[in-house]
Design an enzyme around this catalytic site. Sequence first.
Site, PDB file in Angstrom:
ATOM      1  N   SER A 159       0.855  -1.185   0.000  1.00 43.12           N
ATOM      2  CA  SER A 159       0.000   0.000   0.000  1.00 43.12           C
ATOM      3  C   SER A 159       0.884   1.227   0.000  1.00 43.12           C
ATOM      4  O   SER A 159       1.998   1.201   0.544  1.00 43.12           O
ATOM      5  CB  SER A 159      -0.903   0.006   1.236  1.00 43.12           C
ATOM      6  OG  SER A 159      -1.583   1.242   1.361  1.00 43.12           O
ATOM      7  N   TYR A 168       1.918   1.982   9.230  1.00 39.60           N
ATOM      8  CA  TYR A 168       1.506   0.996   8.231  1.00 39.60           C
ATOM      9  C   TYR A 168       2.159   1.300   6.889  1.00 39.60           C
ATOM     10  O   TYR A 168       2.801   0.431   6.283  1.00 39.60           O
ATOM     11  CB  TYR A 168      -0.013   1.004   8.102  1.00 39.60           C
ATOM     12  CG  TYR A 168      -0.553   0.139   6.982  1.00 39.60           C
ATOM     13  CD1 TYR A 168      -0.579  -1.239   7.098  1.00 39.60           C
ATOM     14  CD2 TYR A 168      -1.055   0.717   5.823  1.00 39.60           C
ATOM     15  CE1 TYR A 168      -1.083  -2.039   6.080  1.00 39.60           C
ATOM     16  CE2 TYR A 168      -1.564  -0.066   4.797  1.00 39.60           C
ATOM     17  CZ  TYR A 168      -1.577  -1.441   4.928  1.00 39.60           C
ATOM     18  OH  TYR A 168      -2.066  -2.218   3.914  1.00 39.60           O
TER      19      TYR A 168
END
Length: 256
Positions: A159, A168
């Site tokens: 991502s 993340y």
Amino acid sequence: MALTADRPTATKSTTAPQATGRPDLAVRSRLAASGWDIAFTYWTPYDRRMTWGEERGAPAAIEASLAAHGACTAAIEADLIDPDAPTRIFDEAERRIGPVTALVLSHAESVDSGLLDTTLASFDRHFAVNARATWLLIREYALRFRAPAGTGRIVALTSDHTVGNLPYGASKGALDRITLAAARELAHLGVTANVINPGPVDTGWMSEELADLIRRDTPLGRLGTPQDTAHLVDFLCSPQGQWVNGQLLKSNGGSA
């Protein structure tokens, strides 16, 4: 995460239930339908601390769905923050489905937080699961790989989201580099390694306003689906996907 072994005499069912809600479930279902045996990991304590909570019986239900495609299956619970977990995962996968030919990395620690509110513990946990475990799993896979040159596959899901999701996004960036390094460093094994960025996939997390914005910004005028990701993973793991190697592929319909 899925670990797959060749199933040359696979039986396939056209009536098996199809996973539609999450890319990892769709990937497993697609690979099972294409003739792969599947071992996959899960970690219940992670689900318990997320908003969706624990889905009781989910591993067994997933195994039953994959078995309907003729796949041998192995659900393996593992905490990827533990550096010894990859060895145990491969030991169990090999015991239950045989030598691992393809490694699909769809695991993730994902907690929304930004530059100012990310805790040290959360930052370290993201990198332990998303980056360090990726390295250790790829290393374990390479050390055990014995299949013919040209048949091995590594595919990782990534991502580029970072704003408001700093640990993340940053740890997924590290995952990219680790996986792409494998395309060169494992050349002697004839293993390909690629990364897929599926962009915004419709798994129920978007508000209607955000979904409308993404539709308007995407040339095809629709949201990505788990099946879009699954079909690309399936291709990369197939003999036809062998010439694609060392790539970060954006499978996002042309969205910015």
